[in-house]
Design a protein around this motif. Structure first.
Motif, PDB file in Angstrom:
ATOM      1  N   VAL A  49      -4.808  -0.747  -3.175  1.00 24.39           N
ATOM      2  CA  VAL A  49      -3.689  -1.591  -2.747  1.00 24.39           C
ATOM      3  C   VAL A  49      -3.447  -2.649  -3.807  1.00 24.39           C
ATOM      4  N   GLY A  61      -2.557   6.416  -3.889  1.00 22.53           N
ATOM      5  CA  GLY A  61      -3.700   6.092  -3.048  1.00 22.53           C
ATOM      6  C   GLY A  61      -4.922   5.593  -3.777  1.00 22.53           C
ATOM      7  N   ASP A 120       2.393   4.854   1.510  1.00 17.56           N
ATOM      8  CA  ASP A 120       2.813   5.475   2.761  1.00 17.56           C
ATOM      9  C   ASP A 120       1.982   6.713   3.083  1.00 17.56           C
ATOM     10  N   GLY A 124       0.819  -1.206   0.000  1.00 24.70           N
ATOM     11  CA  GLY A 124       0.000   0.000   0.000  1.00 24.70           C
ATOM     12  C   GLY A 124       0.850   1.251   0.000  1.00 24.70           C
ATOM     13  N   LEU A 142       1.711  -4.270   3.744  1.00 23.11           N
ATOM     14  CA  LEU A 142       0.536  -4.138   4.601  1.00 23.11           C
ATOM     15  C   LEU A 142       0.327  -5.433   5.384  1.00 23.11           C
ATOM     16  N   ALA A 170      -1.439   7.611   2.682  1.00 25.48           N
ATOM     17  CA  ALA A 170      -2.753   7.597   3.335  1.00 25.48           C
ATOM     18  C   ALA A 170      -3.302   6.187   3.296  1.00 25.48           C
ATOM     19  N   PRO A 171      -4.045   5.783   4.338  1.00 28.95           N
ATOM     20  CA  PRO A 171      -4.656   4.451   4.319  1.00 28.95           C
ATOM     21  C   PRO A 171      -5.708   4.350   3.223  1.00 28.95           C
ATOM     22  N   ALA A 188      -8.897  -1.810   1.862  1.00 27.81           N
ATOM     23  CA  ALA A 188      -8.224  -2.994   1.318  1.00 27.81           C
ATOM     24  C   ALA A 188      -8.974  -3.618   0.150  1.00 27.81           C
TER      25      ALA A 188
END
Length: 273
Positions: free
Chosen positions: A219, A216, A168, A166, A235, A170-171, A174
């Motif tokens: 993933v 972003g 770095d 993924g 991840l 922002a989340p 999934a």
């Protein structure tokens, strides 16, 4: 008159496939300045920027991605024409490889082939495994390194675990996936997890896949021990994807001694990574 140099286009494809100038230079057995010079030559000829700095890595501009799509077609047409005419690169040793093969693996193969064929050049082609099967079927590559059943004479190198990757920055949810276009065994593994997982963006090469994940969009999954570009990280806590078999096919023109040496070197280099 604007012209496009085939050698420069090959460097462009290698940079995209391996997601970096240094990795491309290592794989092509060229210096980094030489590969960078090929990119600048294309930019000077066409009059627009192809790549730009993104932290410690590079990314393709929109027009650079347009050029990359044309480069695949131009290089393929060029090589096919030479093959039909019976000239040009016919004397070269061709090593066709997935972009996930490490530079040390390719360097080990090249070293053994140079010992076997000291008076012949070595040319690297970087493709996804589906395309590599064509090289094996048509016997247009002396060595092919990829994933899964590449065809007649295939030998197992290693079972390679897959890991989730993924951004770095922002989340990202999934279930939003970035994947290579079909056919792709890693894509199939991700989608097999269920209807909650869906493709957010399809990519044709490693550079566009890296850029999409880093920005972003979603993933992805990659073979473990893949050298990750800046801005990406593994991840944890997502469903396991198992392993994929890395395989190799060595052509009949190679002696048994060197064939066995290639198999052994690939296994040892992988184990040492």
């Amino acid at each position: 008159m604007t012209t496009l140099d085939i050698t420069a286009l090959r460097s462009l494809i290698a940079v995209a496939s391996l997601a970096g100038v240094r990795r491309a230079a290592d794989a092509l057995h060229l210096s980094q300045p030489a590969v960078s010079g090929h990119l600048r030559k294309l930019e000077d000829e066409l009059g627009f920027e192809i790549v730009f700095r993104q932290g410690r890595s590079i990314a393709f501009t929109a027009r650079g991605e347009d050029l990359l799509r044309e480069a695949y077609a131009l290089v393929a047409a060029h090589d096919a024409a030479l093959a039909r005419l019976g000239g040009g690169y016919d004397h070269d040793i061709v090593v066709a490889s997935t972009e996930h093969a490490s530079a040390p693996m390719l360097q080990a193969v090249a070293r053994l082939l140079r010992e076997e064929f000291p008076h012949r050049g070595i040319r690297f082609e970087f493709h996804r495994s589906a395309r590599l099967r064509e090289f094996v079927h048509k016997r247009t590559a002396t060595v092919a390194i990829g994933f899964g059943d590449l065809g007649r004479g295939v030998e197992h190198v290693a079972d390679v675990p897959l890991e989730w990757i993924g951004s770095d920055r922002a989340p990202v949810a999934a279930h939003r996936l970035v994947a290579f276009a079909r056919p792709c065994v890693i894509r199939d593994r991700m989608l097999a997890l269920g209807e909650d997982f869906s493709i957010e963006r399809e990519c044709v090469d490693m550079a566009s896949l890296v850029n999409a994940v880093r920005s972003g969009v979603g993933v992805t999954a990659l073979p473990s021990r893949t050298r990750l570009a800046p801005g990406l990280h593994p991840l944890q806590g997502l469903p396991a994807l198992g392993t994929v078999p890395m395989t190799v096919v060595v052509g009949a023109e190679v002696t048994d001694r060197v064939r066995q040496g290639i198999h052994q070197e690939l296994r040892e280099v992988w184990a040492a990574l």
